[in-house]
Design a protein around this motif. Structure first.
Motif, short mmCIF file in Angstrom:
data_model
loop_
_atom_site.label_atom_id
_atom_site.label_comp_id
_atom_site.label_asym_id
_atom_site.label_seq_id
_atom_site.Cartn_x
_atom_site.Cartn_y
_atom_site.Cartn_z
N ARG A 1 -0.95 3.22 -14.86
CA ARG A 1 -2.20 3.60 -14.19
C ARG A 1 -3.14 2.41 -14.02
NH1 ARG A 1 -5.70 3.65 -11.59
NH2 ARG A 1 -7.42 5.12 -11.29
N GLU A 2 -3.28 1.59 -15.04
CA GLU A 2 -4.24 0.49 -14.99
C GLU A 2 -3.74 -0.68 -14.14
OE1 GLU A 2 -7.16 1.12 -16.20
OE2 GLU A 2 -6.34 3.05 -16.91
N LYS A 3 -2.47 -0.67 -13.80
CA LYS A 3 -1.91 -1.78 -13.02
C LYS A 3 -1.96 -1.52 -11.52
CE LYS A 3 1.29 -2.86 -16.81
NZ LYS A 3 2.71 -2.94 -17.21
N VAL A 4 -2.24 -0.27 -11.14
CA VAL A 4 -2.30 0.10 -9.72
C VAL A 4 -3.77 0.21 -9.31
CG1 VAL A 4 -1.76 1.88 -8.01
CG2 VAL A 4 -0.11 1.34 -9.82
N GLU A 5 -4.14 -0.50 -8.26
CA GLU A 5 -5.52 -0.41 -7.75
C GLU A 5 -5.58 0.75 -6.76
OE1 GLU A 5 -8.89 -3.07 -5.41
OE2 GLU A 5 -7.31 -4.07 -6.55
N THR A 6 -6.24 1.82 -7.16
CA THR A 6 -6.27 3.00 -6.31
C THR A 6 -7.39 2.92 -5.27
OG1 THR A 6 -7.62 4.16 -7.95
CG2 THR A 6 -5.24 4.49 -8.05
N VAL A 7 -7.10 3.45 -4.09
CA VAL A 7 -8.06 3.44 -2.99
C VAL A 7 -8.07 4.82 -2.34
CG1 VAL A 7 -7.86 0.97 -2.48
CG2 VAL A 7 -6.30 2.57 -1.37
N SER A 8 -9.23 5.24 -1.85
CA SER A 8 -9.33 6.50 -1.13
C SER A 8 -8.96 6.28 0.32
CB SER A 8 -10.76 7.05 -1.23
OG SER A 8 -11.08 7.41 -2.55
N LEU B 1 0.86 -1.17 0.00
CA LEU B 1 0.00 0.00 0.00
C LEU B 1 0.90 1.22 0.00
CD1 LEU B 1 -2.68 1.60 0.37
CD2 LEU B 1 -2.41 1.23 2.85
N ILE B 2 0.77 2.05 -1.03
CA ILE B 2 1.55 3.29 -1.11
C ILE B 2 0.62 4.46 -0.82
CG2 ILE B 2 2.98 4.77 -2.57
CD1 ILE B 2 3.58 2.30 -4.31
N CYS B 3 0.82 5.10 0.31
CA CYS B 3 0.04 6.30 0.64
C CYS B 3 0.76 7.49 0.01
CB CYS B 3 -0.05 6.47 2.16
SG CYS B 3 -0.89 5.12 2.99
N GLY B 4 0.05 8.23 -0.83
CA GLY B 4 0.69 9.31 -1.57
C GLY B 4 1.20 8.82 -2.92
N VAL B 5 0.46 7.92 -3.55
CA VAL B 5 0.91 7.30 -4.80
C VAL B 5 0.91 8.28 -5.97
CG1 VAL B 5 -1.34 6.52 -5.67
CG2 VAL B 5 0.72 5.15 -6.13
N SER B 6 0.17 9.38 -5.85
CA SER B 6 0.07 10.31 -6.98
C SER B 6 1.27 11.24 -7.10
CB SER B 6 -1.21 11.15 -6.86
OG SER B 6 -1.22 11.87 -5.65
N GLY B 7 2.14 11.25 -6.09
CA GLY B 7 3.32 12.12 -6.14
C GLY B 7 4.46 11.49 -6.92
N GLN B 8 5.55 12.26 -7.03
CA GLN B 8 6.74 11.80 -7.76
C GLN B 8 7.23 10.45 -7.23
OE1 GLN B 8 10.77 14.07 -8.55
NE2 GLN B 8 10.84 13.24 -6.48
N GLN C 1 -11.29 8.73 -6.63
CA GLN C 1 -12.22 8.86 -7.75
C GLN C 1 -12.01 10.16 -8.51
OE1 GLN C 1 -16.09 8.28 -5.86
NE2 GLN C 1 -16.13 6.15 -6.59
N MET C 2 -11.51 11.19 -7.82
CA MET C 2 -11.34 12.50 -8.45
C MET C 2 -9.89 12.77 -8.89
SD MET C 2 -14.31 13.81 -8.63
CE MET C 2 -13.93 15.52 -9.02
N ALA C 3 -8.93 12.07 -8.30
CA ALA C 3 -7.52 12.32 -8.62
C ALA C 3 -7.20 11.91 -10.05
CB ALA C 3 -6.63 11.56 -7.64
N SER C 4 -6.31 12.65 -10.68
CA SER C 4 -5.97 12.37 -12.07
C SER C 4 -4.92 11.27 -12.21
CB SER C 4 -5.44 13.64 -12.74
OG SER C 4 -4.19 14.01 -12.18
N PHE C 5 -4.06 11.11 -11.20
CA PHE C 5 -2.98 10.13 -11.24
C PHE C 5 -2.15 10.29 -12.51
CE2 PHE C 5 -6.26 8.03 -8.58
CZ PHE C 5 -5.55 7.98 -7.40
#
Length: 321
Positions: free
Chosen positions: A49-56, A5-12, A36-40
């Motif tokens: 993008r499609e390989k990472v399961e994103t969670v809020s 689990l990566i918290c802060g996955v949308s960052g560098q 649901q709203m993040a652009s990633f």
């Protein structure tokens, strides 16, 4: 298959770490405040993008953290979340402290509460050391932070150390010095320099205005540094490590190399403005990463000169690196 689990996955760092873990065969959950709203966009740029399961997940909310851990059942958690700008921390000190310090505490307490065998990585920062002059900071150097961001990171560091000692959690902090990449947002000075230089090279007439260009930092390459994060969680014993290149350069040298990479003389296009100076700042940052080299067998592959040129290449060619 391990689960992370990566918290802060949308960052560098989150994006590069997700790419690394996927290559190692992990199932990767990427945590974001509103998935649901993040652009990633960083994940998209790296083609994963499609390989990472994103969670809020809101790491400031203990219930949210606990529910996420129970749902994802990770073997490893990487805490890269929280307000990440030193400059912005002077304007948003409360948000900075809460997102970094309280967020880290919630993750640690949730691991302890669930009783799951989870290895925990915490993103520390060289900002904890403050200004050490010419002294190379290592894991035993005292903390004297000079920004709200540094104060928050120092608090999180000691929380991790406390939970490791009190509850025997496998919890480590990487005390990372500056590390850059084409995925850096423009609010960071390195990307601001690269973006402006590239625009000027394309005919724009703007002037790049900066604060103190005589500050000195140890700059590395972000994809190198996420490898160190992973290595920390593969050790039998949790510990804290300084991660850096061991080489320090002035910001003016970074500027010079960036502008030279697009065939420009930086002195014709850059001016300084004291209103951009921070209330308190670190004049120089020097690091001793020997512990990581000896125990993790990790060493930075790229130094500042390489990083500056690769950031320009990434901007010009939009290459996925």
């Amino acid at each position: 298959m391990k689960t992370a689990l990566i918290c802060g996955v949308s960052g560098q760092d989150g994006a590069y770490l997700a790419k690394l873990l996927l290559e190692k065969g992990y199932k990767v959950f990427g945590g974001s405040r509103d998935a649901q709203m993040a652009s990633f966009s960083s994940l998209k740029r790296l083609g994963i993008r499609e390989k990472v399961e994103t969670v809020s997940i809101s790491i400031n909310d203990f219930r949210s953290v606990l529910q996420t851990l129970q749902r994802t059942k990770p073997d490893e958690i990487y805490n890269l979340a929280g307000q990440s700008s030193v400059g912005l921390s002077f304007e948003q000190p409360v948000e900075t402290l809460e997102s970094i310090s309280v967020g880290t505490l919630n993750l640690l307490e949730a691991i302890r509460f669930t009783g799951q065998s989870i290895r925990f990585y915490n993103a520390g920062s060289s900002e904890c050391f403050g200004d050490t002059g010419n002294v190379e900071a290592d894991e035993n150097t005292p903390f004297r932070p000079r920004s709200p961001y540094g104060v928050a990171k120092a608090a999180a560091f000691w929380q991790v150390a406390n939970y490791r000692e009190a509850y025997q959690l496998h919890a480590s902090t990487g005390i990372l010095f500056n590390h850059e990449s084409p995925l850096r947002p423009e609010r960071f000075v390195t990307q601001k320099i690269v973006a402006t230089a590239c625009r000027i090279a394309n005919g724009n007439k703007e002037i790049l205005t900066l604060g103190n260009i005589d500050i000195a930092r140890d700059w590395g390459w972000a994809p190198d540094y996420v490898e160190a994060m992973w290595l920390m969680l593969q050790q039998n014993q949790a510990d804290d490590y300084v991660i850096a290149t061991g080489k320090t350069n002035k910001l003016r040298d970074f500027i010079r190399i960036v502008f030279a990479s697009v065939n420009l003389n930086w002195e014709e296009h850059v001016r300084t403005d004291s209103t951009f100076f921070r209330p308190t700042d670190i004049a120089e940052g020097h690091a001793n990463p020997d512990k990581a080299k000896n125990k993790l067998k990790w060493e930075a592959r790229y130094i500042m000169e390489d990083v500056a040129k690769m950031m320009v290449e990434g901007r010009v060619g939009n290459m996925d690196i």
